[in-house]
Design a protein around this motif. Structure first.
Motif, mmCIF file in Angstrom:
data_model
loop_
_atom_site.group_PDB
_atom_site.id
_atom_site.type_symbol
_atom_site.label_atom_id
_atom_site.label_comp_id
_atom_site.label_asym_id
_atom_site.label_seq_id
_atom_site.Cartn_x
_atom_site.Cartn_y
_atom_site.Cartn_z
ATOM 1 N N LYS A 19 4.940 -114.493 -35.296
ATOM 2 C CA LYS A 19 3.500 -114.361 -35.491
ATOM 3 C C LYS A 19 2.978 -113.017 -34.975
ATOM 4 C CE LYS A 19 2.659 -119.349 -35.054
ATOM 5 N NZ LYS A 19 1.948 -120.411 -34.288
ATOM 6 N N ALA A 20 3.717 -112.405 -34.080
ATOM 7 C CA ALA A 20 3.272 -111.142 -33.476
ATOM 8 C C ALA A 20 3.599 -109.969 -34.387
ATOM 9 C CB ALA A 20 3.959 -110.947 -32.129
ATOM 10 N N ASP A 21 2.858 -108.900 -34.207
ATOM 11 C CA ASP A 21 3.137 -107.655 -34.923
ATOM 12 C C ASP A 21 4.169 -106.894 -34.095
ATOM 13 O OD1 ASP A 21 3.243 -105.315 -36.287
ATOM 14 O OD2 ASP A 21 1.123 -104.795 -36.061
ATOM 15 N N THR A 22 5.434 -107.250 -34.291
ATOM 16 C CA THR A 22 6.490 -106.698 -33.449
ATOM 17 C C THR A 22 6.676 -105.193 -33.651
ATOM 18 O OG1 THR A 22 8.068 -107.522 -35.103
ATOM 19 C CG2 THR A 22 7.789 -108.823 -33.116
ATOM 20 N N SER A 23 6.328 -104.694 -34.825
ATOM 21 C CA SER A 23 6.439 -103.247 -35.052
ATOM 22 C C SER A 23 5.508 -102.489 -34.106
ATOM 23 C CB SER A 23 6.080 -102.912 -36.505
ATOM 24 O OG SER A 23 6.985 -103.516 -37.390
ATOM 25 N N SER A 24 4.298 -103.018 -33.939
ATOM 26 C CA SER A 24 3.336 -102.389 -33.027
ATOM 27 C C SER A 24 3.787 -102.530 -31.584
ATOM 28 C CB SER A 24 1.953 -103.018 -33.202
ATOM 29 O OG SER A 24 1.469 -102.807 -34.514
ATOM 30 N N LEU A 25 4.403 -103.667 -31.254
ATOM 31 C CA LEU A 25 4.879 -103.890 -29.892
ATOM 32 C C LEU A 25 5.999 -102.911 -29.547
ATOM 33 C CD1 LEU A 25 4.949 -107.788 -29.577
ATOM 34 C CD2 LEU A 25 3.435 -106.206 -28.376
ATOM 35 N N VAL A 26 6.836 -102.606 -30.522
ATOM 36 C CA VAL A 26 7.911 -101.633 -30.296
ATOM 37 C C VAL A 26 7.317 -100.283 -29.920
ATOM 38 C CG1 VAL A 26 9.737 -100.293 -31.410
ATOM 39 C CG2 VAL A 26 9.618 -102.752 -31.784
ATOM 40 N N ARG B 253 15.552 -103.272 -31.757
ATOM 41 C CA ARG B 253 14.923 -101.984 -32.001
ATOM 42 C C ARG B 253 14.683 -101.243 -30.681
ATOM 43 N NH1 ARG B 253 11.565 -101.147 -36.482
ATOM 44 N NH2 ARG B 253 10.821 -99.293 -35.365
ATOM 45 N N LEU B 254 14.243 -101.966 -29.676
ATOM 46 C CA LEU B 254 14.001 -101.355 -28.367
ATOM 47 C C LEU B 254 15.304 -100.850 -27.756
ATOM 48 C CD1 LEU B 254 11.410 -103.709 -26.632
ATOM 49 C CD2 LEU B 254 11.028 -101.404 -27.464
ATOM 50 N N ALA B 255 16.348 -101.667 -27.838
ATOM 51 C CA ALA B 255 17.637 -101.302 -27.239
ATOM 52 C C ALA B 255 18.234 -100.078 -27.912
ATOM 53 C CB ALA B 255 18.601 -102.479 -27.333
ATOM 54 N N ASN B 256 17.931 -99.892 -29.197
ATOM 55 C CA ASN B 256 18.547 -98.817 -29.971
ATOM 56 C C ASN B 256 17.743 -97.522 -29.941
ATOM 57 O OD1 ASN B 256 20.701 -97.989 -31.687
ATOM 58 N ND2 ASN B 256 19.330 -98.092 -33.439
ATOM 59 N N THR C 243 12.776 -95.677 -25.562
ATOM 60 C CA THR C 243 12.487 -96.845 -24.741
ATOM 61 C C THR C 243 12.614 -96.520 -23.250
ATOM 62 O OG1 THR C 243 13.255 -98.314 -26.490
ATOM 63 C CG2 THR C 243 13.117 -99.247 -24.285
ATOM 64 N N PHE C 244 11.663 -97.033 -22.467
ATOM 65 C CA PHE C 244 11.646 -96.774 -21.026
ATOM 66 C C PHE C 244 12.867 -97.400 -20.340
ATOM 67 C CE2 PHE C 244 7.185 -95.899 -21.808
ATOM 68 C CZ PHE C 244 6.909 -94.883 -20.902
ATOM 69 N N PRO C 245 13.422 -96.724 -19.314
ATOM 70 C CA PRO C 245 14.557 -97.279 -18.563
ATOM 71 C C PRO C 245 14.281 -98.672 -18.001
ATOM 72 C CG PRO C 245 14.253 -94.980 -18.002
ATOM 73 C CD PRO C 245 13.083 -95.361 -18.860
ATOM 74 N N SER C 246 13.024 -98.927 -17.550
ATOM 75 C CA SER C 246 12.687 -100.237 -16.985
ATOM 76 C C SER C 246 12.824 -101.352 -18.018
ATOM 77 C CB SER C 246 11.259 -100.216 -16.427
ATOM 78 O OG SER C 246 10.327 -99.863 -17.440
ATOM 79 N N VAL C 247 12.504 -101.041 -19.271
ATOM 80 C CA VAL C 247 12.642 -102.028 -20.343
ATOM 81 C C VAL C 247 14.117 -102.261 -20.654
ATOM 82 C CG1 VAL C 247 12.125 -102.539 -22.758
ATOM 83 C CG2 VAL C 247 10.390 -101.459 -21.319
ATOM 84 N N LEU C 248 14.885 -101.176 -20.706
ATOM 85 C CA LEU C 248 16.322 -101.289 -20.991
ATOM 86 C C LEU C 248 17.031 -102.097 -19.910
ATOM 87 C CD1 LEU C 248 16.892 -97.610 -22.141
ATOM 88 C CD2 LEU C 248 17.066 -99.644 -23.591
ATOM 89 N N LYS C 249 16.559 -101.961 -18.669
ATOM 90 C CA LYS C 249 17.153 -102.703 -17.561
ATOM 91 C C LYS C 249 17.084 -104.212 -17.816
ATOM 92 C CE LYS C 249 16.295 -103.692 -12.659
ATOM 93 N NZ LYS C 249 15.440 -103.352 -11.490
ATOM 94 N N TYR C 250 15.939 -104.673 -18.318
ATOM 95 C CA TYR C 250 15.785 -106.112 -18.588
ATOM 96 C C TYR C 250 16.473 -106.532 -19.882
ATOM 97 C CZ TYR C 250 12.788 -106.880 -14.610
ATOM 98 O OH TYR C 250 12.328 -107.005 -13.325
#
Length: 358
Positions: free
Chosen positions: A177-184, A213-216, A220-227
């Motif tokens: 339901k979310a706009d995941t493209s915008s969230l990326v 998409r975030l992982a690739n 992407t911020f290091p803090s996000v990649l950490k999780y």
């Protein structure tokens, strides 16, 4: 302008001057309030000589000018019911202002309009008594916001922060339901609270598109990649291991996971000690990648040149040859005599080639 436009508003410069002049006749200001020129209307909203009914209407467009108008407090004193007479669009606008009088906040608390109630709970000046009344609102979002309001909550406590976290997690939509493209995009341009990233990692609906998409992405911020490194999706984890922004301590954790080893060998940020541990991996391709990695120590590359696997040994030997070539070229550049000898050799070779051509 058409023929219905009041004559005095057709000359914009004159209209602006009259609208700003405190001695302008009230009826003339009423006429100027109909101007199509925004500056003129704005000046009328700030003019103390403007009729009260005109002021209250213009307040929807110019709430700051209405509240700053020196006549406004006097109007409230003269007419105790004035707040109730403020048009709804104007009321919604002035509640967004930081300098709205507290007695207005108190008097509109019984308004049933959703926007008015939300304006109250969002205003930092709203008294605790008003917020208490809003916890009985028929609008659920107003009730929740009123309970979380800083004035109602009192001192910030751990429970208060936990409650905010619960509420935000409760309104995070399903990935479908979310706009995941915008969230990326959002996750790549500003820091995201850790608990939100945790939610994305734990929610399987975010796996296929969003987390991958975030992982690739190199943005992407290091803090996000950490999780994201804790994701259950293997593809996501491998891309985190390959991402140059991934923190080194996170990369070290991947060194023991076989599926992520190939990605580590590709990551240009992988440190030498991890590459050394990967140099003994049973996978031939991983050892080749380690031999070719710019962070691999020369000692490890020399060891791989003696690898039982011919392809690994050849790859390492080629790297050593390239490194030696670089060292030789660098030595020649730094040694003028060597450069001179090299020039003489080049002349001899060219002469021999000419002799052969004859």
């Amino acid at each position: 302008m058409d023929d219905t436009t009041p004559p005095l508003t057709k000359n914009v410069t004159q209209a602006q001057l009259l609208a700003a002049e405190p001695s302008t006749d009230p009826e003339l200001l009423r006429e100027l309030a109909l101007s199509t020129d925004k500056i003129t209307r704005q000046s009328v909203a700030g003019n103390p000589n403007t009729p009260s009914d005109v002021l209250l209407k213009l307040g929807a467009e110019f709430p700051s000018q209405l509240l700053d108008n020196p006549v406004f407090p006097l109007l409230l004193l003269e007419n105790l019911n004035l707040v109730a007479e403020i048009p709804l669009p104007t009321l919604r606008s002035i509640l967004k202002q930081e300098n709205v009088p507290v007695y207005i906040l108190e008097q509109v608390a019984e308004q049933a309009d959703l926007e008015v109630q939300l304006g109250l709970v969002k205003n930092v000046q709203t008294p605790k008594g008003v917020l208490n009344r809003l916890t009985q609102s028929r609008h659920p979002q107003v009730v929740e916001s009123a309970r979380l309001h800083i004035n109602l909550a009192g001192e910030l406590t751990e429970k208060y922060e936990e409650r905010i976290k619960e509420v935000v997690q409760g309104i995070i939509p399903n990935a479908y339901k979310a706009d995941t493209s915008s969230l990326v995009v959002l996750a790549q341009i500003c820091p995201i609270p850790e608990f939100m990233v945790e939610h994305w990692v734990q929610d399987s609906s975010y796996k296929d598109f969003f987390c991958r998409r975030l992982a690739n992405s190199p943005a992407t911020f290091p803090s996000v990649l950490k999780y994201l490194a804790n994701h259950t999706d293997d593809w996501t984890k491998c891309k985190v291991a390959e991402n140059p922004n991934t923190p080194v301590e996170t990369l070290r954790k991947f060194a023991t996971e076989e599926q992520a080893c190939f990605s580590l060998a590709l990551n240009l940020s992988t440190p030498a000690d991890i590459l050394e541990s990967l140099s003994t991996n049973q996978n031939q391709t991983i050892r080749i990648r380690v031999a070719q990695h710019p962070n691999t120590s020369l000692t490890v590359v020399k060891d791989l040149a003696n690898d039982p696997d011919m392809h690994v040994a050849n790859a390492a030997t080629k790297v050593i040859g390239e490194l030696q070539g670089e060292y030789t070229a660098e030595a020649v550049r730094k040694n003028p005599r060597a450069c001179h000898q090299l020039g003489k050799l080049e002349s001899v070779v060219l002469g021999m080639i000419k002799q052969i051509e004859k």
